[in-house]
Structure formats: structure tokens, C-alpha cells
Design a protein around this motif. Sequence first.
Motif, PDB file in Angstrom:
ATOM      1  N   UNK A 146       0.821  -1.214   0.000  1.00  0.00           N
ATOM      2  CA  UNK A 146       0.000   0.000   0.000  1.00  0.00           C
ATOM      3  C   UNK A 146       0.858   1.269   0.000  1.00  0.00           C
ATOM      4  N   UNK A 147       2.043   1.170   0.568  1.00  0.00           N
ATOM      5  CA  UNK A 147       2.905   2.347   0.660  1.00  0.00           C
ATOM      6  C   UNK A 147       2.411   3.381   1.644  1.00  0.00           C
TER       7      UNK A 147
ATOM      8  N   UNK B 294       3.627  12.375   1.145  1.00  0.00           N
ATOM      9  CA  UNK B 294       2.461  13.171   0.806  1.00  0.00           C
ATOM     10  C   UNK B 294       1.257  12.619   1.554  1.00  0.00           C
ATOM     11  N   UNK B 295       0.202  13.420   1.635  1.00  0.00           N
ATOM     12  CA  UNK B 295      -0.974  13.046   2.415  1.00  0.00           C
ATOM     13  C   UNK B 295      -2.214  13.045   1.531  1.00  0.00           C
ATOM     14  N   UNK B 296      -2.979  11.960   1.596  1.00  0.00           N
ATOM     15  CA  UNK B 296      -4.266  11.861   0.924  1.00  0.00           C
ATOM     16  C   UNK B 296      -5.352  12.100   1.970  1.00  0.00           C
ATOM     17  N   UNK B 297      -6.178  13.094   1.748  1.00  0.00           N
ATOM     18  CA  UNK B 297      -7.251  13.428   2.688  1.00  0.00           C
ATOM     19  C   UNK B 297      -8.586  13.016   2.091  1.00  0.00           C
ATOM     20  N   UNK B 298      -9.378  12.285   2.873  1.00  0.00           N
ATOM     21  CA  UNK B 298     -10.697  11.839   2.410  1.00  0.00           C
ATOM     22  C   UNK B 298     -11.723  12.110   3.505  1.00  0.00           C
TER      23      UNK B 298
ATOM     24  N   UNK C 128      -6.994   7.118  -6.296  1.00  0.00           N
ATOM     25  CA  UNK C 128      -8.425   6.924  -6.091  1.00  0.00           C
ATOM     26  C   UNK C 128      -8.743   5.458  -5.797  1.00  0.00           C
ATOM     27  N   UNK C 129      -8.167   4.556  -6.576  1.00  0.00           N
ATOM     28  CA  UNK C 129      -8.419   3.135  -6.374  1.00  0.00           C
ATOM     29  C   UNK C 129      -7.833   2.649  -5.048  1.00  0.00           C
ATOM     30  N   UNK C 130      -6.669   3.198  -4.674  1.00  0.00           N
ATOM     31  CA  UNK C 130      -6.069   2.817  -3.394  1.00  0.00           C
ATOM     32  C   UNK C 130      -6.974   3.215  -2.243  1.00  0.00           C
TER      33      UNK C 130
END
Length: 382
Positions: free
Chosen positions: A264-265, A334-338, A356-358
Motif C-alpha cells: 500500500x505504501x 504526501x498526504x491523501x485526505x478523504x 483513487x483506487x487505493x
Amino acid sequence: MDYPQDFVWSSAGRGTAFVAEINKLIDELPALKQDAVKAELDHLASLANNAVLVSAEQVCPTMGIDLEGLEGVQDVLLMLALDYPQAFERVAVQASLNRRTGGKNWSAFQFDDDGKAWALDDEAARAAFVADAIEILNLPVHRKREADWYRAVRVHAITGEETELVQATIYVEDRAASELTFGASEGLERQVFQRVLEVGIACNPAERVVEICAAGGKKVRDEYAQAFSKHFAPGSEPPVEAPRREVLLNTLRSQPDFSVEPADGVERVEVSSLDFFSTGGGFARFEKRGDGETIYQFLDRRLAQVSPIKAGGWQIVSATLRIVMAPQDSKRRRTLTVTLRAPNTTTIPNKTEVDRQLVLQLLERWNLIAPPAPEPDVIEDG
């Protein structure tokens, strides 16, 4: 059509005085007029359901139409058909759009929250968008078209909060069709009639979401989203498609186990905010500010048993997650915010399709969104 003013309104059911009076009036009309009236009544009857009543409650307030005092959906429909024909058509279209939301002919697209206003009221932008829609449909330019822009109110299923949407229905003259009918000669004739295509657009500026309801597959709806971005939000990054999936926020009532795999990293995951709604009508929002403790540790330390996580009468209605990605290939982390909002809104990082798929995969693994529902076979009324 003249009608008496002294119906027996208290009668109910078939064969009553009221129904008999209506049938008597219709029977006195010429044959063709009878067919026309009965066709209109059949159309009203086909719309008489709770979903259409909800649609009327969404559309009518923004048009200044008061529904108070009307007794049921039949009363509402008859009033609209007689006094507000444009509103009547909008309500019918709104019901169709609501029914198809989340289905195979529907897509939602999420824009970044960059603070840039959309030019939804710009007449030139509207006209250019409709022109692009005709090109996307691959129809000749001479085909008649009409766009109906209006405002509707969407009510949150849990909190009752109202959000105003800007909506549009684009009507386009489609390729002709033919059918057998009895003509003026009373013999069978083949009659050619022009069909109408509909494309529905619902814009939610507050959540930066555009919903598109149109046949033709994902590729066609992607083109509509690109056209919307070009004409109404030219200064923003293009949107990404966001799923309409039920969110399972009860999973966040305790510190979740955000399980990750090396592939997943992902370096770490945290809940950065929680929004609560009380059955009494109150709202509360908590945000994680420091690195020393989680939002759950903070709520336990400061509020203990009266924390909205532990106390009764509170529901989680929204949550924001920060997924911190490990640095790779000499690139910085980096940061993915959801953000998840009940009952079925999920913002997706406006990055790459891989991101998006991750995120979708992780949310499913963490039991934060329901699996996709099987696609129903929806047959629209012609």
C-alpha cells in the motif's frame, strides 16, 4: 371543461358519488378528448408516489410554491398540473433523477475545495456548456434543444440540513422513431414522431460535487464533467469521479485498526476530525490538533463518559481521514485526505486514478464504506 362545485368530497373508493361525477363529465366529452383527458389522468396516477412527493418538496420551495395544507401527493400533483405546469415537469424530472442516483446512468464528480466560485449563473457559460452537450451527443447542430436551469433543495437524511443545488435538464431532439396508429382515414398508418433525449446535471457548490445523469456510459459522463469544468470552473483542477456508496461511520466509534500492507505504501493513518449530530438537534465537531495524542485519546481525556462517542443520543455524521503515504523514489511523503459524510458521500483525493483506487480499497478493508450495490435494471418511462 365545466365541472360542478358541489362534489361529495367525503366519498371514497370506486363507484362513489365523486368518482361517478368525474366519469360522467369525461363521458360527455368527444371521443378524442376523452382519450386525452384519460391519458393525462393516467400520467398523474403514474407519478403519485412518495418519491415524487419528496421531489416536489425539493423543487417547489425555491419557486415560491407553498405546499402547506395540501393533502397528499395526488393533491400536490393536481395543483401543480393546473397552476404551475413548469414546476410539474420539473418535479417529474427531479423524481427520475433521484431514482437513478447511484445507478448505471449516473456519476458524481468531486472538485478540489480550492475556494474558487463556480460561474453557474453565467448565461454565456450555460450556453457554451449546452453547445458542448450537443457535440457529446453526436447529433446534428440543427436538432432542437432546450435547457431548463433551476434550483432545488436537498435535505440531509439524518440531520435535516438543507443544501441548495443548481440543476439543469437539457432536452435535445433525438433521432426520429415510428409506430403504427389509426390515422384520419381510420385505417392503419405509420406515424413518425421525434423522440427527446434528457441529460440531468445537479451542482452542489457547498460540497464541490457535480452529479451527471445521462445514458451512454462512463466515457460520455466523463466528457460532460470535462465540459462542466471548462465552462463553469476553468480555474480549478479537473474533477475526479466519486462513488456514491453508503458510509459506515459507526466503525469510527472507537479507535479503528487501520490495517495496511507493505504494497500500500502507507506510513500512517489518522482520524483528523469527527462531526456529531444529536437526536435533539445539536451539532458538535472535534478536530485533532496535536501530534501527542489521537482524537480518541483527547475525547476520553477531556470528556470521558460524556464524550459523544460514549454518551447516548449522538451519531457520527462526518469524518475526515489523513492517509500519509511513505516517501518513495526520492520523493517527499504526501498526504491523501478523504472525508466521509453520512449517508453516502465520499470525497476522493483529486489526484491520480491510482490514488483513487487505493483509497477505495482501503476504505473497504477498514469497513468504512459498503460494497457496491448490484446494478438494477432500470426501465425509464417513455
